[in-house]
Each structure stands twice: as C-alpha cells, then as structure tokens.
Design a protein around this motif. Structure first.
Motif, mmCIF file in Angstrom:
data_model
loop_
_atom_site.group_PDB
_atom_site.id
_atom_site.type_symbol
_atom_site.label_atom_id
_atom_site.label_comp_id
_atom_site.label_asym_id
_atom_site.label_seq_id
_atom_site.Cartn_x
_atom_site.Cartn_y
_atom_site.Cartn_z
ATOM 1 N N GLY A 166 0.837 -1.196 0.000
ATOM 2 C CA GLY A 166 0.000 0.000 0.000
ATOM 3 C C GLY A 166 0.867 1.239 0.000
ATOM 4 O O GLY A 166 1.841 1.319 0.752
ATOM 5 N N LYS A 191 -2.703 14.907 -2.507
ATOM 6 C CA LYS A 191 -3.518 13.723 -2.233
ATOM 7 C C LYS A 191 -3.315 12.690 -3.334
ATOM 8 O O LYS A 191 -3.559 12.966 -4.504
ATOM 9 N N LYS A 192 -2.871 11.516 -2.901
ATOM 10 C CA LYS A 192 -2.649 10.412 -3.835
ATOM 11 C C LYS A 192 -2.855 9.109 -3.084
ATOM 12 O O LYS A 192 -2.707 9.051 -1.867
ATOM 13 N N GLU A 193 -3.222 8.074 -3.828
ATOM 14 C CA GLU A 193 -3.411 6.756 -3.225
ATOM 15 C C GLU A 193 -3.131 5.707 -4.286
ATOM 16 O O GLU A 193 -3.137 5.995 -5.476
ATOM 17 N N THR A 225 5.245 9.593 -0.290
ATOM 18 C CA THR A 225 4.960 9.538 -1.723
ATOM 19 C C THR A 225 4.592 10.929 -2.202
ATOM 20 O O THR A 225 3.719 11.580 -1.612
ATOM 21 N N THR A 271 -9.416 13.428 -11.342
ATOM 22 C CA THR A 271 -8.416 12.408 -11.014
ATOM 23 C C THR A 271 -7.466 12.176 -12.179
ATOM 24 O O THR A 271 -7.882 12.114 -13.329
ATOM 25 N N ILE A 276 -2.087 3.973 -9.407
ATOM 26 C CA ILE A 276 -2.004 5.180 -8.588
ATOM 27 C C ILE A 276 -3.054 6.175 -9.076
ATOM 28 O O ILE A 276 -3.223 6.368 -10.283
ATOM 29 N N ASP A 292 2.407 4.612 0.872
ATOM 30 C CA ASP A 292 2.513 5.437 2.071
ATOM 31 C C ASP A 292 2.425 6.899 1.629
ATOM 32 O O ASP A 292 3.380 7.432 1.044
ATOM 33 N N PRO A 293 1.292 7.565 1.887
ATOM 34 C CA PRO A 293 1.139 8.940 1.394
ATOM 35 C C PRO A 293 2.118 9.929 2.027
ATOM 36 O O PRO A 293 2.380 10.985 1.448
ATOM 37 N N THR A 305 -1.979 1.187 -5.016
ATOM 38 C CA THR A 305 -1.460 -0.109 -4.604
ATOM 39 C C THR A 305 -0.395 -0.567 -5.586
ATOM 40 O O THR A 305 -0.392 -0.181 -6.756
#
Length: 191
Positions: A27, A53-55, A33, A102, A71, A29-30, A57
């Motif tokens: 996962g 803001k990003k997320e 990153t 996005t 991402i 790690d914001p 896997t």
C-alpha cells in the motif's frame, strides 16, 4: 504412467503456488509519496508544483521480476505554494479539475536491472485521455522498516510527457513548452 502424470501435476501446482507466493501487495505510504511536475516558464525559470492527495497499490514479484501498480492523484490537491496559480491550474484552461478530478497511472510492464526495478511502463490518464508513458527509476530499494517492522519498497521515478497529447494546450501559442517533467517519489508498505 498415471502415477507419473499425477506427480507431474502435483509438481506443477507446487511450482505455481511457490511462484504466486513470491508476489506481495504493498500500500502506498502517502507521507513518503510525492507526485510533482516541472514546466519551463518563458525560458527564464521553472514552474513547479505537486499533488498532495494520492493513493494506490503496488503488487511486486521480485523473484518473477514483474509487478503491477495503480495510482490515483486528486487534481484538486494541486499545490504550487501560490493559491492563485493553484486555482488557475485547476481551471478549464489546464487540469479542468471540475470535469477531470483524477489523474491515474496503471502499469503494463515492470523492467528490472538485477533485483531492482529500473522502469515501469504503463498508461497515464489525464483530462480523460490515456497515453502510454514509461517511468524510469533513478533509484529503487526494498528495506525492513525499523518502526513499522515490515518491508517497504520505493524509489524515485521520472518521465517527460507532451501535455498537448492529453489536450492541455494552454499557453503553447505564447511559447509555454509542451513538455512537462513528472517526478514520482513513492514508498509502499508490504501488506
């Protein structure tokens, strides 16, 4: 003959299971990153910004030398340090955050140099258009995080895109460059 076939089938299943067991999920790690961009400003300076803001896997199979990454970046989190510039970047002139909130990157291929990821090819979706890009690693490593007591893998990746390929044409007629340098610093924690 039947015994040989069964033994071969069991061996194949065991090998497949072992190969699958090598793949691990991570996962992002914001806090470690960052997605940043750089574009020239009339040949005098460089405008820089980042998305806060990003997320995403990552799936990594070091033994099989393969992986997968997805991402997502929240366009409304753009941060240049200048609120007026951030607002203009979010406008329909540039990132059009209202219609396209996005930015996404999905990998298609990992390339390794020894046991380290050297590049990740994939598709970048920006302003509703998808184009292939290759992110080149300037460094990559996996380590045991002493505080988390888990493996963390990460690296610095970069590429240059032609923003007009995505329909972002603002300022080109005035001499703003088409090319934008993207730098992605990512660390991901094994789940």
């Amino acid at each position: 003959m039947r015994t040989t076939f069964i033994a071969a089938a069991v061996a194949a299943l065991a090998f497949a299971g072992a190969a699958q067991a090598q793949s691990a999920n991570y996962g992002i790690d914001p806090t470690h990153t960052f997605v940043t961009f750089e574009i020239g400003h009339f040949g005098a300076t460089t405008n820089r910004g980042r998305f806060d803001k990003k997320e995403g896997t990552i799936q990594l199979d070091k033994a099989g030398k393969s992986g997968k990454v997805d991402i997502s970046v929240d366009v409304t989190s753009i941060n240049t340090g200048t609120p007026g510039f951030d607002k203009h970047l979010q406008s329909a002139d540039l990132f059009d955050a209202a219609k396209h909130p996005t930015i996404k990157f999905s990998s298609t291929k990992f390339t390794f140099n020894g046991d380290k990821v050297s590049e990740v090819a994939g598709n970048l979706t920006l302003l509703g258009k998808t184009q292939p890009v290759t992110l080149k690693a300037t460094q990559f490593n996996c380590y045991e995080n002493p505080m988390l007591k888990r493996e963390v893998c990460g690296g610095d990746f970069e590429t240059t895109i032609d923003r007009t390929a995505f329909g972002m044409n603002y300022g080109v007629d005035w001499g703003f460059p088409k090319n934008v340098r993207l730098v992605i610093q990512v660390e991901a924690v094994k789940q």
